[in-house]
Design a protein around this motif. Sequence first.
Motif, PDB file in Angstrom:
ATOM      1  N   ASP A  70       0.861  -1.186   0.000  1.00 26.57           N
ATOM      2  CA  ASP A  70       0.000   0.000   0.000  1.00 26.57           C
ATOM      3  C   ASP A  70       0.894   1.232   0.000  1.00 26.57           C
ATOM      4  N   MET A  98       1.449  -3.136   4.343  1.00 28.33           N
ATOM      5  CA  MET A  98       0.400  -2.720   5.282  1.00 28.33           C
ATOM      6  C   MET A  98      -0.335  -3.931   5.856  1.00 28.33           C
ATOM      7  N   PHE A 158       2.048   4.931   1.711  1.00 24.10           N
ATOM      8  CA  PHE A 158       2.093   5.729   2.933  1.00 24.10           C
ATOM      9  C   PHE A 158       2.394   7.163   2.514  1.00 24.10           C
ATOM     10  N   PRO A 214       1.268  -0.088   9.071  1.00 23.36           N
ATOM     11  CA  PRO A 214       2.422  -0.579   8.294  1.00 23.36           C
ATOM     12  C   PRO A 214       3.359  -1.438   9.136  1.00 23.36           C
ATOM     13  N   LYS A 270      -6.672   3.977   9.240  1.00 25.41           N
ATOM     14  CA  LYS A 270      -5.548   3.628   8.379  1.00 25.41           C
ATOM     15  C   LYS A 270      -4.352   4.512   8.703  1.00 25.41           C
ATOM     16  N   ASN A 282      -1.730   5.526   7.337  1.00 21.27           N
ATOM     17  CA  ASN A 282      -1.025   5.673   6.062  1.00 21.27           C
ATOM     18  C   ASN A 282      -0.473   7.086   5.897  1.00 21.27           C
ATOM     19  N   LYS A 334       4.661  10.036  -1.576  1.00 19.34           N
ATOM     20  CA  LYS A 334       4.130   8.732  -1.197  1.00 19.34           C
ATOM     21  C   LYS A 334       5.257   7.715  -1.260  1.00 19.34           C
TER      22      LYS A 334
END
Length: 417
Positions: A230, A244, A232, A311, A389, A391, A239
């Motif tokens: 995924d 994850m 982050f 994560p 989440k 993230n 990014k």
Amino acid sequence: MMMMRAAVGLWVLSAVICVGRGHHHLGHDDDQTVQDTVGDGSANSVSLVNEANKEFSFRLYRQLAADADSQGKNIFFSPASVSAALAALSVGAQGETHRQLFSGLGFNSSLLTQTDVDQAFQTLLQRANNTSQMDASEGTAVFVDDDFKPKPEFLQTLKQSYFADGFNVDFNKSTESADTINKYVKEKTNGKIDKLVEGLDQSTVMYLISYIYYKGKWETPFDHEFTKQDDFNVDENTKVPVTMMNMEERFHTYHDHVLNTTVLQLPFNSSYSMLLMLPDVMATLENRICPNHVTKWLKWMKSRTTDVYIPKFSIKTSYNLNDVLTEMGMTDMFGDRANLRGISEEQRLAVSDVVHKATLDVDETGATAAAATGIGITLMSFRHVPVLKFNRPFMVLIIERHTEKILFLGKIINPTI
């Protein structure tokens, strides 16, 4: 000043204070010895020291976060390790140097004597090591040069109250001495911190270490099957790919409307928990968070089914705390105004370095920390099951739930660095 470069290593798992001979003639410090009277309320002393340690955790965090060297980096350290090392050093400090250490650590000298503090740490360290869990350990050690004779009462207090292991080394053989210290720390941290000391000056006469190690398994582990790649979001423009973990389960969560932060509690199979804090604005959380917030969150958390994403990551941090502690008012111990006559009357001593290193590994089964942790958490509700989440940058805490003792504290802004 030709002061020895000694390292005080405080890894999330270990704190070290390096003391060496000051080469300058020191000024006339206040020789007044702090009165050591045994406090009658030992339980009260433990409570006062525990509260001071919690406050110190967030003050030290803010100093680290504001430091130029920390910009754009993850922060992770062990407040418990740093405070134990500095408290042990205060046993040998006198006059203004002692006052600065007490003040910097948040100990109220009108309520706490050095003896009170020593007895409180004795209780706290006993409590930490007497838990039924074999996955947590804390302690101290002192390495003394063969030709240096500290006051017997200093060593006796370290042994009795801080459970310090004592070793004689030849600091003239700097490489061998560093190897001896590093081997000890590596063993005590189960290999997580293998090189606390990078180098030692031959003018070093003493090295004081505090270490802490914690390994916990989640009460409810994550299923590997649901772990996926995924993104982050480090910031609006950056990014990074992460692995994850995901689990939909009943979790204790709390949304702090004042701090605009969602808090998730991940309990370990013990009395310890990790708190992940996901703020809308990181600066709001890290500038205002204090022990009262942690108390409030633990009290008012509600259990609800939540779809949680966290994560997997492993981070290592390393700090030289000289400037940070100086900013917190602990100035004299680093220079020729140092008064460490409680260690030795014959030789003038000063602290050369306070070093801290920490590690944090988080995966499906649990977390292993040799430092402090910071994690942030965000609540989104795209469906009937709210999604939380992690993230984007978050803070993290590892605490003992009953005493709310902060073992580790940190901020994860990029799990891939």
